[in-house]
Write a protein that holds these residues in place. Sequence first.
Motif, PDB file in Angstrom:
ATOM      1  N   SER A 292       0.863  -1.185   0.000  1.00 54.70           N
ATOM      2  CA  SER A 292       0.000   0.000   0.000  1.00 54.70           C
ATOM      3  C   SER A 292       0.898   1.232   0.000  1.00 54.70           C
ATOM      4  O   SER A 292       1.490   1.574   1.023  1.00 54.70           O
ATOM      5  N   ASN A 294       0.369   4.207   0.260  1.00 53.75           N
ATOM      6  CA  ASN A 294      -0.040   5.269   1.179  1.00 53.75           C
ATOM      7  C   ASN A 294      -0.029   4.823   2.640  1.00 53.75           C
ATOM      8  O   ASN A 294      -0.480   5.559   3.514  1.00 53.75           O
ATOM      9  N   ASN A 321      -0.319  -7.187 -15.718  1.00 59.68           N
ATOM     10  CA  ASN A 321      -1.672  -6.738 -15.417  1.00 59.68           C
ATOM     11  C   ASN A 321      -2.649  -7.829 -15.851  1.00 59.68           C
ATOM     12  O   ASN A 321      -2.258  -8.893 -16.317  1.00 59.68           O
ATOM     13  N   SER A 349       3.944   5.391 -14.226  1.00 58.56           N
ATOM     14  CA  SER A 349       2.626   5.673 -13.648  1.00 58.56           C
ATOM     15  C   SER A 349       2.348   4.760 -12.459  1.00 58.56           C
ATOM     16  O   SER A 349       2.888   3.662 -12.373  1.00 58.56           O
ATOM     17  N   MET A 350       1.504   5.248 -11.551  1.00 54.28           N
ATOM     18  CA  MET A 350       1.124   4.463 -10.389  1.00 54.28           C
ATOM     19  C   MET A 350       0.002   3.512 -10.776  1.00 54.28           C
ATOM     20  O   MET A 350      -1.026   3.930 -11.306  1.00 54.28           O
ATOM     21  N   LEU A 351       0.201   2.244 -10.520  1.00 56.46           N
ATOM     22  CA  LEU A 351      -0.817   1.260 -10.871  1.00 56.46           C
ATOM     23  C   LEU A 351      -1.993   1.328  -9.899  1.00 56.46           C
ATOM     24  O   LEU A 351      -1.803   1.570  -8.707  1.00 56.46           O
ATOM     25  N   PRO A 352      -3.196   1.104 -10.384  1.00 61.95           N
ATOM     26  CA  PRO A 352      -4.372   1.157  -9.496  1.00 61.95           C
ATOM     27  C   PRO A 352      -4.451  -0.068  -8.600  1.00 61.95           C
ATOM     28  O   PRO A 352      -3.748  -1.062  -8.793  1.00 61.95           O
ATOM     29  N   SER A 353      -5.352   0.008  -7.614  1.00 61.25           N
ATOM     30  CA  SER A 353      -5.575  -1.127  -6.716  1.00 61.25           C
ATOM     31  C   SER A 353      -6.004  -2.357  -7.514  1.00 61.25           C
ATOM     32  O   SER A 353      -6.683  -2.252  -8.533  1.00 61.25           O
ATOM     33  N   GLY A 354      -5.586  -3.508  -7.040  1.00 62.04           N
ATOM     34  CA  GLY A 354      -5.972  -4.740  -7.708  1.00 62.04           C
ATOM     35  C   GLY A 354      -4.950  -5.841  -7.488  1.00 62.04           C
ATOM     36  O   GLY A 354      -3.945  -5.656  -6.785  1.00 62.04           O
ATOM     37  N   TYR A 356      -2.250  -8.428  -9.184  1.00 63.64           N
ATOM     38  CA  TYR A 356      -1.376  -8.485 -10.353  1.00 63.64           C
ATOM     39  C   TYR A 356      -0.586  -9.803 -10.333  1.00 63.64           C
ATOM     40  O   TYR A 356       0.184 -10.053  -9.388  1.00 63.64           O
ATOM     41  N   THR A 377      -0.937  -7.978  -4.484  1.00 58.56           N
ATOM     42  CA  THR A 377      -2.099  -7.106  -4.286  1.00 58.56           C
ATOM     43  C   THR A 377      -1.657  -5.700  -3.957  1.00 58.56           C
ATOM     44  O   THR A 377      -0.843  -5.488  -3.055  1.00 58.56           O
ATOM     45  N   ARG A 380      -4.722   0.923  -2.409  1.00 56.35           N
ATOM     46  CA  ARG A 380      -4.564   2.374  -2.346  1.00 56.35           C
ATOM     47  C   ARG A 380      -5.705   2.990  -1.556  1.00 56.35           C
ATOM     48  O   ARG A 380      -6.789   2.498  -1.527  1.00 56.35           O
TER      49      ARG A 380
END
Length: 380
Positions: A292, A294, A321, A349-354, A356, A377, A380
């Motif tokens: 995470s 953050n 992805n 770029s920052m990958l979104p939650s999910g 992989y 996992t 965010r």
Amino acid sequence: MSVILFFLACPLCAQTVFNGTSIYVANEGMIHLPAEVSNEGYFENNGLVEAGGDWINKGVYHGTGILALVGGDAQSVKINDQPFERLRISGGGVKIFEDKVHVKNLLTLEEGIVQFSQGGSLSLEAHAKIVGGSEQSYISGALTQEGVGYKFFPVGKGDLYRPFELLDVSGISPRISLELMIDMPNVSISGYTDVCEKFYWKRETVSGTFFSSPVSATYEHDDMSSDKVMLIQGNNFDDAFSLLATEQIAESGRWSNIISAEGATGNIFMLALARTSPVREDSQQYISTTLSPNATNTVNQSIKAFGDYLVEDDFHLVVFNRQGFIVFETTSLINMQQSGWRGVALNGSMLPSGAYPYTLRAKSIDGALISQKGKITILR
């Protein structure tokens, strides 16, 4: 001064204290109710109320005081969705929670076993504390706690008391339940010479998001008669289990306490015996699998390779992805051990939650080739 109003319904026969109006217990006030209590009115407790029989609340229960369940025989508890500020388990016997019991400030376990009927549960607010916990007084079932930070779970089952601690929970408004389980399924846990089959701990994220927490598990010497005990974790019995690196094992009398040196993310925790060989099998986990960016705890902000079981030669980690395109790739074990991966794609770029998928190819210190697949996992 305490003002107490209640009616006794056939006190010699029914042994029931019935309140249809109001009961008020002031600060420093105390009443002892040896019989079943049936409240259909208003009950404000700012002192100490000792209940020796069933506690049946169909009205309003309120106040900052202590409700002490002191009956030596089985006591049933129904609360009508009214929280307890402070709840004390005492007197021995079994305390059967028949609906959802919620404690706001303090749970004290002195003597007596808490059990749940169908639909019953026990949960603590984020800043609530637990005092006590022993072979004479524990939670036999799932205990739910809210919030981050330190969480103590004085859990047991049958004649076993095996407490568990989440030493520093990180997450977003997590509600976590934990239960001692003795129904070990007939499965094979590969990669370990021996696994304790007497019990295991089961964790569940009830709501919110749980990132990780270092853990501490208490067990008896008779559970695992070896000084090479380790703690393993997994998400279910169908997938591979991984080793939680041990920070220390402390002993006190017939009890031992094992503490992890890293944040745990699993749903199942078990005791196992270490192999004499320092080499992990291919079924073992070599990288952390949840990050995470953050998170307040920097340990949880990246994925890293851990342990001294791999060598730099032939290290190759690839993350994809859902469409199967490569989003991250590295051949540097050193970078993955020191800096790790923070969920940043190859284009920056920052990958979104999910989740992989990843593949790992590596070589162990004894020269064995390792091939591993799994999912990382991102939260965010």
